[in-house]
Design a protein around this motif. Structure first.
Motif, PDB file in Angstrom:
ATOM      1  N   UNK A  52       2.624   7.197  10.854  1.00 22.47           N
ATOM      2  CA  UNK A  52       3.338   7.443   9.602  1.00 22.47           C
ATOM      3  C   UNK A  52       2.370   7.796   8.475  1.00 22.47           C
ATOM      4  N   UNK A  53       1.106   7.344   8.598  1.00 24.28           N
ATOM      5  CA  UNK A  53       0.102   7.657   7.583  1.00 24.28           C
ATOM      6  C   UNK A  53      -0.110   9.162   7.466  1.00 24.28           C
ATOM      7  N   UNK A  54       0.157   9.895   8.565  1.00 22.49           N
ATOM      8  CA  UNK A  54      -0.024  11.345   8.539  1.00 22.49           C
ATOM      9  C   UNK A  54       0.967  12.031   7.607  1.00 22.49           C
ATOM     10  N   UNK A  55       1.982  11.294   7.161  1.00 26.96           N
ATOM     11  CA  UNK A  55       2.955  11.835   6.228  1.00 26.96           C
ATOM     12  C   UNK A  55       2.290  12.351   4.962  1.00 26.96           C
ATOM     13  N   UNK A  56       1.109  11.796   4.629  1.00 25.42           N
ATOM     14  CA  UNK A  56       0.357  12.258   3.467  1.00 25.42           C
ATOM     15  C   UNK A  56      -0.038  13.720   3.566  1.00 25.42           C
ATOM     16  N   UNK A  57      -0.118  14.232   4.798  1.00 29.75           N
ATOM     17  CA  UNK A  57      -0.515  15.627   5.014  1.00 29.75           C
ATOM     18  C   UNK A  57       0.543  16.594   4.486  1.00 29.75           C
ATOM     19  N   UNK A  75       0.850  -1.201   0.000  1.00 29.13           N
ATOM     20  CA  UNK A  75       0.000   0.000   0.000  1.00 29.13           C
ATOM     21  C   UNK A  75       0.884   1.249   0.000  1.00 29.13           C
ATOM     22  N   UNK A  76       0.636   2.182  -0.920  1.00 30.22           N
ATOM     23  CA  UNK A  76       1.473   3.386  -0.909  1.00 30.22           C
ATOM     24  C   UNK A  76       0.937   4.393   0.108  1.00 30.22           C
ATOM     25  N   UNK A  77       1.717   5.445   0.309  1.00 30.79           N
ATOM     26  CA  UNK A  77       1.404   6.409   1.360  1.00 30.79           C
ATOM     27  C   UNK A  77       0.038   7.056   1.150  1.00 30.79           C
ATOM     28  N   UNK A  78      -0.288   7.362  -0.109  1.00 30.72           N
ATOM     29  CA  UNK A  78      -1.562   8.025  -0.386  1.00 30.72           C
ATOM     30  C   UNK A  78      -2.755   7.163   0.005  1.00 30.72           C
ATOM     31  N   UNK A  79      -2.654   5.884  -0.353  1.00 34.85           N
ATOM     32  CA  UNK A  79      -3.729   4.949  -0.005  1.00 34.85           C
ATOM     33  C   UNK A  79      -3.825   4.773   1.502  1.00 34.85           C
ATOM     34  N   UNK A  80      -2.667   4.597   2.119  1.00 35.92           N
ATOM     35  CA  UNK A  80      -2.600   4.406   3.564  1.00 35.92           C
ATOM     36  C   UNK A  80      -3.200   5.629   4.256  1.00 35.92           C
ATOM     37  N   UNK A  81      -2.797   6.796   3.786  1.00 40.21           N
ATOM     38  CA  UNK A  81      -3.273   8.059   4.321  1.00 40.21           C
ATOM     39  C   UNK A  81      -4.792   8.125   4.269  1.00 40.21           C
ATOM     40  N   UNK A  82      -5.344   7.870   3.080  1.00 39.70           N
ATOM     41  CA  UNK A  82      -6.784   7.952   2.887  1.00 39.70           C
ATOM     42  C   UNK A  82      -7.506   6.968   3.814  1.00 39.70           C
ATOM     43  N   UNK A  83      -6.979   5.753   3.845  1.00 39.85           N
ATOM     44  CA  UNK A  83      -7.618   4.692   4.615  1.00 39.85           C
ATOM     45  C   UNK A  83      -7.603   4.983   6.117  1.00 39.85           C
TER      46      UNK A  83
END
Ligand code: ZN
Length: 146
Positions: free
Chosen positions: A110-115, A1-9
């Motif tokens: 780490x998912x917050x990295x998408x921000x 799962x890439x960061x964008x997907x992880x972020x959204x999820x």
């Protein structure tokens, strides 16, 4: 799962079912945070056991990112010592501003990295951490990101 997907999820999940939502009564420490830019408002209440956060709740209203970030934070800090939380706070700040020094102990945070791709939302994501910081340091004045 890439960061964008992880972020959204992760953001969707924590916004839909926030963990540790509510208030601790009585609480050992409390702080109010506001992000006027977006209209986010958060109350953080803590129960301490010596140097450790024994329990935490957050309450308030705001955008999906502010709520999800507070939910993630509440999970991450429960049971941790002040110095561990301080380190986490520094790591999250670096992550949100695109200066992450590797994943470290961030785990789900780490998912917050998408921000970092949306500078306008950095204040939404960091509001809960500033508020937590104020509570831990017993600051009485309301916290504002402005
Ligand atoms: Zn917001």
């Amino acid at each position: 799962m890439d960061l964008k997907e992880l972020y959204r999820e992760v953001i969707l999940d924590h916004n839909r079912s926030p963990r540790n939502f509510g208030r601790l009564e009585p609480a050992d420490a409390t702080a109010v945070g506001r992000n006027p830019l977006c209209g986010d408002r958060l109350d953080v209440t803590l129960r301490m056991e010596g140097d450790r956060v024994a329990d935490v709740r957050f309450d308030g209203q705001g955008c999906a990112i502010s709520m999800a970030s507070a939910s993630l934070m509440s999970e991450a800090i429960k049971g941790r010592r002040r110095d561990e939380i301080e380190r986490l706070y520094q790591d999250v700040h670096a992550l949100l501003t695109g200066h992450a020094r590797g994943d470290g102990e961030l785990g789900k945070l780490a998912a917050l990295g998408g921000v970092a791709e949306f500078p306008a939302r950095v204040k939404c994501a960091s509001l809960c951490w500033h508020t937590l910081h104020a509570a831990l340091n017993e600051t009485r004045a309301p916290v504002s990101t402005e």
